[in-house]
Design an enzyme around this catalytic site. Structure first.
Site, mmCIF file in Angstrom:
data_model
loop_
_atom_site.group_PDB
_atom_site.id
_atom_site.type_symbol
_atom_site.label_atom_id
_atom_site.label_comp_id
_atom_site.label_asym_id
_atom_site.label_seq_id
_atom_site.Cartn_x
_atom_site.Cartn_y
_atom_site.Cartn_z
ATOM 1 N N LYS A 253 0.704 -1.042 0.083
ATOM 2 C CA LYS A 253 0.016 -0.027 0.060
ATOM 3 C C LYS A 253 0.798 1.177 -0.097
ATOM 4 O O LYS A 253 2.147 1.220 0.054
ATOM 5 C CB LYS A 253 -0.964 0.096 1.160
ATOM 6 C CG LYS A 253 -0.158 -0.004 2.575
ATOM 7 C CD LYS A 253 -1.024 -0.311 3.634
ATOM 8 C CE LYS A 253 -0.281 -0.085 4.925
ATOM 9 N NZ LYS A 253 -0.972 -0.690 6.340
ATOM 10 N N TYR B 224 17.852 29.167 9.056
ATOM 11 C CA TYR B 224 16.843 29.829 9.654
ATOM 12 C C TYR B 224 16.605 30.051 10.829
ATOM 13 O O TYR B 224 17.152 28.923 11.636
ATOM 14 C CB TYR B 224 15.631 29.001 9.270
ATOM 15 C CG TYR B 224 15.086 29.320 7.589
ATOM 16 C CD1 TYR B 224 14.829 30.780 7.089
ATOM 17 C CD2 TYR B 224 14.969 28.344 6.763
ATOM 18 C CE1 TYR B 224 14.527 30.940 5.817
ATOM 19 C CE2 TYR B 224 14.992 28.357 5.349
ATOM 20 C CZ TYR B 224 14.651 29.599 4.999
ATOM 21 O OH TYR B 224 14.271 29.996 3.677
HETATM 22 C C1 LIG Z 1 -0.279 -1.736 6.948
HETATM 23 C C2 LIG Z 1 -0.908 -3.025 7.512
HETATM 24 C C3 LIG Z 1 -0.122 -4.104 7.496
HETATM 25 C C4 LIG Z 1 1.455 -3.935 7.405
HETATM 26 O O1 LIG Z 1 1.919 -3.394 8.803
HETATM 27 P P1 LIG Z 1 3.544 -3.195 8.845
HETATM 28 O O2 LIG Z 1 3.747 -2.727 10.267
HETATM 29 O O3 LIG Z 1 4.220 -2.394 7.782
HETATM 30 O O4 LIG Z 1 4.191 -4.844 8.782
HETATM 31 C C5 LIG Z 1 -0.545 -5.186 7.678
HETATM 32 N N1 LIG Z 1 -1.957 -5.209 8.206
HETATM 33 C C6 LIG Z 1 -2.573 -4.316 7.914
HETATM 34 C C7 LIG Z 1 -3.959 -4.314 8.337
HETATM 35 C C8 LIG Z 1 -2.281 -2.920 7.582
HETATM 36 O O5 LIG Z 1 -2.888 -2.028 7.411
#
Ligand SMILES: *Cc1c(COP(=O)(O)O)cnc(C)c1O
Length: 356
Positions: free
Chosen positions: A33, A253
């Protein structure tokens, strides 16, 4: 030439293998994702050809994969929000997490192009998405009896505090989930990266690694190297200026850093406009020609300043690594008060991605 993100397919494959070794016998939903945590979703899908399935957050990410010719199982972790998304998911053969009564209701309406594989999400303590354990039996039956649902309804849950190995929440979540899986005798999934590496009881039919695939640790104060992971992204730029300043000169800055002696200061072409965290404080390390030197003063949009007192040979054009090989993203994230997930996702489109 501006900053580059060098991405390493061998490291990505290695980290997938690491997930498999940690949970032998489990099938893997490789979570890609958010543009594969900023690494490039189509690139990651191509490299992770040993994964059993892909996990995305949203329907459009799944559709993007299908349109690019990805034929593997794809699980949409957020499920759908309206009928249009449900029809798209059905048309493209995307599997759906079922997180709430609204999604159940959408599935009840007739006329879907094809039945959909469903994962009933159980809220065992995360309190974000999913049905309470007491509601699961009724929901599971309702789904299973629905002709729009394909095959056996699977069960999943998500750990809220998996990153903290001293916290007991994960154990309680797993204890609440397991009896449901036994009762329905279906395939199930609990473990994200933290579950895979830190909570053996969380390994089940399917694991869902995300951050570990990209070579960062899922744990508070964790070390990717100790977890056997290799960094996939190395963020690099170059020195674009070297100047000499007198004692008392203030850098950048708001003049937050003051030269304690006459000294050379370098400027690196990287800033928050590229995704380098603005909250990285003075002292945050960068690698200059392979050696650590500290950032000084505020992070600007396009530039940071670094202390060159220990590097008298430094010249304009020298390569600088912000994180990646030789400098763990976890360390930079910690310095900046965040997590590697956010650093990776935050790299902007101005950065040139190159496979190594
Ligand atoms: C993003 C997500 C994962 C992966 O999590 P990580 O901590 O990056 O391994 C797994 N399950 C769900 C439901 C998620 O939203």
């Amino acid at each position: 030439m501006g900053p580059r993100a060098l991405i390493d397919p061998a490291a990505l494959s290695h980290n997938l293998q690491r997930a498999r070794e940690a949970a032998p016998g489990s099938r893997v939903v490789a979570v890609i994702k958010a543009n594969a945590y900023g690494h490039g979703i189509l690139w990651a899908a191509r490299v992770l050809d040993q994964a059993d399935a892909f996990g995305v957050a949203r329907v459009e990410e799944g559709v993007q994969l299908r349109q690019a010719g990805v034929s593997r199982e794809i699980l949409v972790l957020e499920g759908v929000v309206d009928r249009e998304e449900l029809i798209a998911a059905s048309t493209h053969g995307l599997q759906l997490a079922i997180n709430n009564p609204w999604q159940l209701e959408l599935l009840q309406r007739p006329g879907l192009p094809c039945p959909v594989v469903c994962w009933l999400k159980v809220d065992t303590g995360m309190h974000r998405l999913g049905f309470a354990p007491q509601a699961v039996a009724a929901v599971w039956r309702q789904l299973q009896d629905n002709p729009a649902v394909k095959g056996k309804v699977r069960l999943m849950t998500h750990l809220a505090n998996g990153d903290d190995l001293r916290d007991d929440t994960s154990r309680r979540q797993i204890a609440a989930f397991r009896p449901l899986v036994e009762r329905f005798g279906v395939e199930s999934s609990i473990a994200n990266s933290a579950g895979i590496l830190g909570w053996p009881e969380a390994r089940s039919d399917w694991i869902r690694p995300g951050i570990m695939l990209y070579g960062a640790s899922p744990f508070i104060d964790g070390s990717a190297e100790a977890d056997g992971l290799q960094p996939v992204m190395t963020l690099e730029s170059r020195l674009i200026a070297v100047s000499h300043y007198h004692r008392g000169a203030r850098i950048g800055y708001s003049g937050t850093w003051e030269c304690p002696e006459p000294m050379r200061v370098g400027v690196v072409a990287i800033g928050y406009g590229d995704g380098y965290p603005r909250h990285a404080p003075s002292g945050t390390p960068v690698l200059l020609a392979g050696r650590r030197v500290p950032l000084i003063g505020r992070v600007s949009m396009d530039m940071i300043s670094i202390d060159l007192r220990t590097r008298p040979q430094a010249r304009i054009g020298d390569p600088v690594t912000l994180w990646g090989k030789g400098l763990p993203a976890d360390e930079i994230a910690r310095a900046a008060g965040t997590i590697a997930y956010e650093l990776f996702c935050g790299v902007t489109s101005r950065v040139d991605f190159q496979e190594i």
